[in-house]
Design a protein around this motif. Sequence first.
Motif, PDB file in Angstrom:
ATOM      1  N   ASP A   1       0.828  -1.206   0.000  1.00  0.00           N
ATOM      2  CA  ASP A   1       0.000   0.000   0.000  1.00  0.00           C
ATOM      3  C   ASP A   1       0.859   1.252   0.000  1.00  0.00           C
ATOM      4  O   ASP A   1       0.525   2.237  -0.670  1.00  0.00           O
ATOM      5  CB  ASP A   1      -0.944  -0.006   1.205  1.00  0.00           C
ATOM      6  N   ALA A   2       1.972   1.218   0.723  1.00  0.00           N
ATOM      7  CA  ALA A   2       2.866   2.376   0.713  1.00  0.00           C
ATOM      8  C   ALA A   2       3.386   2.612  -0.702  1.00  0.00           C
ATOM      9  O   ALA A   2       3.461   3.758  -1.169  1.00  0.00           O
ATOM     10  CB  ALA A   2       4.018   2.167   1.691  1.00  0.00           C
ATOM     11  N   ALA A   3       3.712   1.505  -1.402  1.00  0.00           N
ATOM     12  CA  ALA A   3       4.214   1.640  -2.776  1.00  0.00           C
ATOM     13  C   ALA A   3       3.141   2.268  -3.675  1.00  0.00           C
ATOM     14  O   ALA A   3       3.435   3.143  -4.499  1.00  0.00           O
ATOM     15  CB  ALA A   3       4.640   0.270  -3.311  1.00  0.00           C
ATOM     16  N   ARG A   4       1.881   1.825  -3.484  1.00  0.00           N
ATOM     17  CA  ARG A   4       0.791   2.404  -4.292  1.00  0.00           C
ATOM     18  C   ARG A   4       0.628   3.896  -4.003  1.00  0.00           C
ATOM     19  O   ARG A   4       0.504   4.714  -4.917  1.00  0.00           O
ATOM     20  CB  ARG A   4      -0.543   1.712  -3.975  1.00  0.00           C
ATOM     21  N   LEU A   5       0.625   4.232  -2.704  1.00  0.00           N
ATOM     22  CA  LEU A   5       0.394   5.630  -2.313  1.00  0.00           C
ATOM     23  C   LEU A   5       1.543   6.537  -2.730  1.00  0.00           C
ATOM     24  O   LEU A   5       1.336   7.711  -3.036  1.00  0.00           O
ATOM     25  CB  LEU A   5       0.180   5.712  -0.798  1.00  0.00           C
ATOM     26  N   ALA A   6       2.757   5.970  -2.760  1.00  0.00           N
ATOM     27  CA  ALA A   6       3.936   6.779  -3.101  1.00  0.00           C
ATOM     28  C   ALA A   6       3.877   7.265  -4.552  1.00  0.00           C
ATOM     29  O   ALA A   6       4.543   8.236  -4.913  1.00  0.00           O
ATOM     30  CB  ALA A   6       5.208   5.981  -2.859  1.00  0.00           C
ATOM     31  N   ARG A   7       3.056   6.598  -5.381  1.00  0.00           N
ATOM     32  CA  ARG A   7       2.900   7.046  -6.767  1.00  0.00           C
ATOM     33  C   ARG A   7       2.350   8.476  -6.839  1.00  0.00           C
ATOM     34  O   ARG A   7       2.466   9.146  -7.861  1.00  0.00           O
ATOM     35  CB  ARG A   7       1.966   6.094  -7.535  1.00  0.00           C
ATOM     36  N   SER A   8       1.710   8.916  -5.758  1.00  0.00           N
ATOM     37  CA  SER A   8       1.164  10.282  -5.715  1.00  0.00           C
ATOM     38  C   SER A   8       2.268  11.327  -5.605  1.00  0.00           C
ATOM     39  O   SER A   8       2.022  12.509  -5.796  1.00  0.00           O
ATOM     40  CB  SER A   8       0.228  10.423  -4.515  1.00  0.00           C
ATOM     41  N   GLY A   9       3.478  10.883  -5.246  1.00  0.00           N
ATOM     42  CA  GLY A   9       4.573  11.833  -5.049  1.00  0.00           C
ATOM     43  C   GLY A   9       4.695  12.320  -3.613  1.00  0.00           C
ATOM     44  O   GLY A   9       5.666  12.975  -3.250  1.00  0.00           O
ATOM     45  N   ALA A  10       3.704  12.016  -2.780  1.00  0.00           N
ATOM     46  CA  ALA A  10       3.730  12.463  -1.377  1.00  0.00           C
ATOM     47  C   ALA A  10       4.602  11.513  -0.547  1.00  0.00           C
ATOM     48  O   ALA A  10       4.763  10.351  -0.900  1.00  0.00           O
ATOM     49  CB  ALA A  10       2.309  12.491  -0.821  1.00  0.00           C
ATOM     50  N   PRO A  11       5.181  12.006   0.558  1.00  0.00           N
ATOM     51  CA  PRO A  11       5.925  11.115   1.452  1.00  0.00           C
ATOM     52  C   PRO A  11       4.968  10.104   2.094  1.00  0.00           C
ATOM     53  O   PRO A  11       3.895  10.486   2.559  1.00  0.00           O
ATOM     54  CB  PRO A  11       6.493  12.051   2.532  1.00  0.00           C
ATOM     55  N   VAL A  12       5.369   8.845   2.077  1.00  0.00           N
ATOM     56  CA  VAL A  12       4.501   7.774   2.576  1.00  0.00           C
ATOM     57  C   VAL A  12       5.348   6.787   3.361  1.00  0.00           C
ATOM     58  O   VAL A  12       6.488   6.510   2.970  1.00  0.00           O
ATOM     59  CB  VAL A  12       3.817   7.019   1.411  1.00  0.00           C
ATOM     60  N   ARG A  13       4.809   6.272   4.447  1.00  0.00           N
ATOM     61  CA  ARG A  13       5.539   5.253   5.191  1.00  0.00           C
ATOM     62  C   ARG A  13       4.586   4.124   5.605  1.00  0.00           C
ATOM     63  O   ARG A  13       3.475   4.385   6.057  1.00  0.00           O
ATOM     64  CB  ARG A  13       6.187   5.881   6.420  1.00  0.00           C
ATOM     65  N   GLN A  14       5.046   2.895   5.414  1.00  0.00           N
ATOM     66  CA  GLN A  14       4.243   1.719   5.783  1.00  0.00           C
ATOM     67  C   GLN A  14       4.528   1.349   7.242  1.00  0.00           C
ATOM     68  O   GLN A  14       5.673   1.363   7.680  1.00  0.00           O
ATOM     69  CB  GLN A  14       4.632   0.543   4.890  1.00  0.00           C
ATOM     70  N   ILE A  15       3.484   1.010   7.971  1.00  0.00           N
ATOM     71  CA  ILE A  15       3.637   0.427   9.308  1.00  0.00           C
ATOM     72  C   ILE A  15       3.125  -1.004   9.219  1.00  0.00           C
ATOM     73  O   ILE A  15       1.964  -1.216   8.858  1.00  0.00           O
ATOM     74  CB  ILE A  15       2.803   1.188  10.362  1.00  0.00           C
ATOM     75  N   THR A  16       3.963  -1.986   9.514  1.00  0.00           N
ATOM     76  CA  THR A  16       3.466  -3.366   9.509  1.00  0.00           C
ATOM     77  C   THR A  16       3.269  -3.812  10.958  1.00  0.00           C
ATOM     78  O   THR A  16       4.119  -3.601  11.816  1.00  0.00           O
ATOM     79  CB  THR A  16       4.413  -4.337   8.778  1.00  0.00           C
ATOM     80  N   THR A  17       2.111  -4.418  11.191  1.00  0.00           N
ATOM     81  CA  THR A  17       1.692  -4.702  12.571  1.00  0.00           C
ATOM     82  C   THR A  17       1.869  -6.164  12.964  1.00  0.00           C
ATOM     83  O   THR A  17       1.574  -6.519  14.100  1.00  0.00           O
ATOM     84  CB  THR A  17       0.207  -4.325  12.764  1.00  0.00           C
ATOM     85  N   GLY A  18       2.312  -7.022  12.022  1.00  0.00           N
ATOM     86  CA  GLY A  18       2.513  -8.436  12.373  1.00  0.00           C
ATOM     87  C   GLY A  18       1.198  -9.167  12.508  1.00  0.00           C
ATOM     88  O   GLY A  18       0.581  -9.530  11.507  1.00  0.00           O
ATOM     89  N   THR A  19       0.729  -9.364  13.740  1.00  0.00           N
ATOM     90  CA  THR A  19      -0.567 -10.024  13.916  1.00  0.00           C
ATOM     91  C   THR A  19      -1.594  -9.076  14.521  1.00  0.00           C
ATOM     92  O   THR A  19      -2.713  -9.485  14.830  1.00  0.00           O
ATOM     93  CB  THR A  19      -0.440 -11.249  14.840  1.00  0.00           C
ATOM     94  N   LEU A  20      -1.219  -7.833  14.704  1.00  0.00           N
ATOM     95  CA  LEU A  20      -2.111  -6.887  15.382  1.00  0.00           C
ATOM     96  C   LEU A  20      -3.117  -6.298  14.396  1.00  0.00           C
ATOM     97  O   LEU A  20      -2.748  -5.914  13.286  1.00  0.00           O
ATOM     98  CB  LEU A  20      -1.264  -5.776  16.014  1.00  0.00           C
ATOM     99  N   CYS A  21      -4.373  -6.206  14.844  1.00  0.00           N
ATOM    100  CA  CYS A  21      -5.451  -5.841  13.928  1.00  0.00           C
ATOM    101  C   CYS A  21      -5.781  -4.353  13.932  1.00  0.00           C
ATOM    102  O   CYS A  21      -6.838  -3.954  13.469  1.00  0.00           O
ATOM    103  CB  CYS A  21      -6.691  -6.667  14.230  1.00  0.00           C
TER     104      CYS A  21
END
Lengths: 232, 232
Positions: B79-99
């Motif tokens: 999702d971060a890769a998709r959003l980064a196409r906008s040119g805006a700064p984007v960072r992914q947070i991965t939560t492991g098993t947390l919902c």
Amino acid sequence: MSPVSIPRIVQVRRNILKRNDEVARALRLRFAEAGVFVVSLVSSPGSGKTAFLEKTLTLLNNGAHHPAALVGDLATGNDAARLARSGAPVRQITTGTLCHLEAAMVENALADWSLPDLDFLFIENVGNLVCPSSFDLGESLRIVLLSVTEGEDKPLKYPPIFHGADLALVTKLDLADAVEFDGAAAARNIHSVAPEMPILYVSSKSGAGMNDWLDRLLALRARSTTSATTEP
Amino acid sequence: MSPVSIPRIVQVRRNILKRNDEVARALRLRFAEAGVFVVSLVSSPGSGKTAFLEKTLTLLNNGAHHPAALVGDLATGNDAARLARSGAPVRQITTGTLCHLEAAMVENALADWSLPDLDFLFIENVGNLVCPSSFDLGESLRIVLLSVTEGEDKPLKYPPIFHGADLALVTKLDLADAVEFDGAAAARNIHSVAPEMPILYVSSKSGAGMNDWLDRLLALRARSTTSATTEP
């Protein structure tokens, strides 16, 4: 703090899971003794669990079979009311703020049902792609549903729930063209987290794929009954 | 056991929520001081949060505005890769098993960003209609998305997440006819758990409703900046 101490929250969670596994194991034994084949359904909210289950119950509830269903939601008895239109016995479990069913809830909901009078029991979990993963409900078959409208990437983003299922069911096939569903990508993503998992494709609306599903379901139950009676 | 004792699991959960609220409060203050208007998005998996956010970021990132985004998922940086196409700064947070996301995850993800350089920050939560409800992330506006393909009943079945949002966004409007979406029923159900909640209708695919959304977003930020500067 000792270097091997377990953080309190992890310990509490482990205790819950351990207790759940004990109840689930007892349920699985009861189901086997009663000859009930138990299928649970997990998916994101709105993937079509209830529509698929209503169709399945209606097709099975033809005199030759005796299906029943439990259905979990945070609130409302709407889904039980929908499923009851099939004529099968149905009971709603409301979980309040809990995002999954637990084995004890299934046990309580079944308390006054005569299991030997049933041959199939379906358990529709709360719509959630995370929480139900860790909770065994004593089922023989866990199905994860993925609707064509959700996006082919969901298996990659929610690996545990796909990894923990026995069968993947791609739903809302009638909408596949409208959303430009990429079936090959979906299958590739499912198999990357759950190699060789069988995938069925259905539309509860058009009925497409429902006969294949029923054939497979009946075969699975027949196989489980045979293996139960041939074991010492 | 004393009659007023609190079960251990409830106590642990309360402590987590209390700690989260403290971090969220500090974040909200930092956001206000930096002049960043923070919008979070919650919904079921596959409701179209990422598509909507990509469109929003692209429309905002036109020189006049400086948006950025954080996006939560159990796994993958897709999702971060998709959003980064906008040119805006984007960072992914991965939560492991947390919902769900927690305020501390947001705080960590922002650690090396200069907040005063931004005017909008979007936080896309993990796709889940239950878990994110209880966790304040310091946002000024929480949007709950409901796609037309999920069924109009979802607000009734997941009341807390609708109740806790500030704005409802009905997405995938381009599919409304194909799924016979009943807009009046959806609005009635949203308002039965969240009376008078504003509802916007969009299609990220066709662009329908996006101008109305941007007008409202800019007005909300303008109002929040004004109220911040006029307060003593």
